[in-house]
Design an enzyme around this catalytic site. Structure first.
Site, PDB file in Angstrom:
ATOM      1  N   CYS A  32       0.828  -1.215   0.000  1.00  0.00           N
ATOM      2  CA  CYS A  32       0.000   0.000   0.000  1.00  0.00           C
ATOM      3  C   CYS A  32       0.859   1.261   0.000  1.00  0.00           C
ATOM      4  O   CYS A  32       0.470   2.293  -0.545  1.00  0.00           O
ATOM      5  CB  CYS A  32      -0.958   0.017   1.180  1.00  0.00           C
ATOM      6  SG  CYS A  32      -0.135  -0.129   2.780  1.00  0.00           S
ATOM      7  N   HIS A 310      -1.380   1.325   7.432  1.00  0.00           N
ATOM      8  CA  HIS A 310      -1.847   1.232   6.059  1.00  0.00           C
ATOM      9  C   HIS A 310      -1.696   2.610   5.418  1.00  0.00           C
ATOM     10  O   HIS A 310      -1.678   3.621   6.120  1.00  0.00           O
ATOM     11  CB  HIS A 310      -3.324   0.799   6.107  1.00  0.00           C
ATOM     12  CG  HIS A 310      -3.942   0.570   4.775  1.00  0.00           C
ATOM     13  ND1 HIS A 310      -3.374  -0.246   3.819  1.00  0.00           N
ATOM     14  CD2 HIS A 310      -5.101   1.056   4.229  1.00  0.00           C
ATOM     15  CE1 HIS A 310      -4.163  -0.263   2.743  1.00  0.00           C
ATOM     16  NE2 HIS A 310      -5.206   0.525   2.970  1.00  0.00           N
TER      17      HIS A 310
END
EC number: 3.4.19.12
Length: 368
Positions: A32, A310
């Site tokens: 990510c 994330h």
């Protein structure tokens, strides 16, 4: 992504920008950090256009060796030439090449998006400079009859005063000047350095403007930190400050959200609320002329610590704001950008904080 893609198309309806593509990127196990930065770069329109141009002009050579630049150009071309307007693409070749190139990104551990951006831009510059050098030496070893403008070019190229300026430099490079004023003789020593992004220290309940002011604030050098003045030929008290001499076309601001805490013996995430405006006036430049910028992308770190979490990105495209979370893409309201400023309290359930900001100069974009 079928349902999400059609939802996005419905949301935009007739306003879906002509020729634009909104594609999510597949995550290959903690990639990510890479996906969020790639989306921000894809929607950095001048950079994307020059990369696509590079791809089409180098495609004809056919025997170009694969590197990070060709893989990125290939990925952006793949997205921009899709028949569908929305969907998901797997940036497999790019990620494989990245891991092959740099062992730092080989593990499945949480990586830093800013480190990746830095590595990528510097790697692209290295490749372009090597290609330019190779082209120059090819030209110099060409038969004399082909070198109509030979001597003139050789002379211009032979002077090593100016380093090569690639299209990556033209987009992202700015110049800082480090000014030191001797408090005894008032002589100012200035030293220039280039940058692709500005890393700013942050404070609770502050703004980008105040962070930039702190970045350029005057610091007094005294006691054991005295400055050696060449004119006085001795150590003297001095004042030092950093100013922006030449603002870049694309201003990338990295908020230093990860701080090493000695008592803890580890890095801690600072969830401070730092307001970043949609329109930014850069006033602390050398010429004291204001440069105006418009926010077009934000890489967001989600999570409470530096070693897990994330990354997602917010992108402005054709006056619409979009939210990219790996494979998922959705429209968001402009007012939603404010929810990523950070937390006013130390302990908050909101862990989605703006980490890397991308601003485009209004002055230059209007001219181009």
């Amino acid at each position: 992504m079928g349902a999400a893609g059609s939802k996005l198309e419905k949301a935009l309806g007739d306003q879906f920008p002509e020729g634009e593509r909104y594609f999510g990127l597949e995550n290959f196990g903690n990639t990510c950090y890479c996906n969020s930065v790639l989306q921000a770069l894809y929607f950095c329109v001048p950079f994307r256009e020059q990369l696509l141009e590079y791809y089409s002009s180098n495609k004809s050579t056919g025997d170009a060796e694969e590197n990070l630049l060709t893989c990125l150009a290939d990925l952006f071309t793949q997205i921009s030439s899709q028949k569908k307007k929305t969907g998901v693409i797997a940036p497999k070749r790019f990620v494989q090449r990245l891991k092959k190139q740099n062992e730092l990104f080989r593990s499945y551990m949480h990586q830093d998006a800013h480190e990746f951006l830095n590595f990528l831009l510097n790697e692209l510059v290295d490749i372009l400079e090597k290609e330019a050098q190779a082209a120059k030496s090819d030209q110099e070893t060409s038969p004399p009859e082909k070198m109509v403008n030979g001597p003139k070019n050789a002379q211009a190229n032979g002077s090593h005063k100016d380093p090569l300026v690639t299209w990556v430099h033209k987009n992202f490079q700015g110049i800082l000047t480090n000014e030191t004023r001797c408090l005894r003789c008032e002589t100012v020593t200035a030293r220039d350095e280039t940058f692709f992004d500005l890393s700013l220290d942050i404070e609770q309940n502050s703004s980008i403007t105040s962070c930039l002011k702190n970045f350029s604030s005057t610091e007094t050098l005294n006691a054991e930190d005295k400055f050696f003045c060449d004119k006085c030929c001795s150590l003297q008290e001095a004042q030092k400050r950093m100013k922006i001499k030449k603002p870049p076309h694309i201003l990338v601001i990295h908020l230093k959200r990860f701080k090493y805490i000695e008592q803890l013996g580890r890095y801690k995430k600072l969830s401070y609320r730092v307001v970043f405006p949609l329109e930014l006036k850069l006033s602390n430049t050398v010429e004291d002329a204001e440069s105006e910028y418009s926010l077009f992308a934000v890489v967001v770190h989600v999570g409470s610590g530096p070693n897990h979490g994330h990354y997602v990105s917010l992108v402005k495209s054709h006056n619409h704001w979009l939210f990219f979370d790996d494979e998922n893409v959705e429209m968001i309201d402009e007012s939603a950008v404010q929810t990523f400023f950070g937390s006013a309290q130390e302990y908050s359930s909101n862990t989605d904080h703006g980490y890397i900001l991308f601003y485009e100069s209004l002055g230059t974009s209007n001219k181009s």
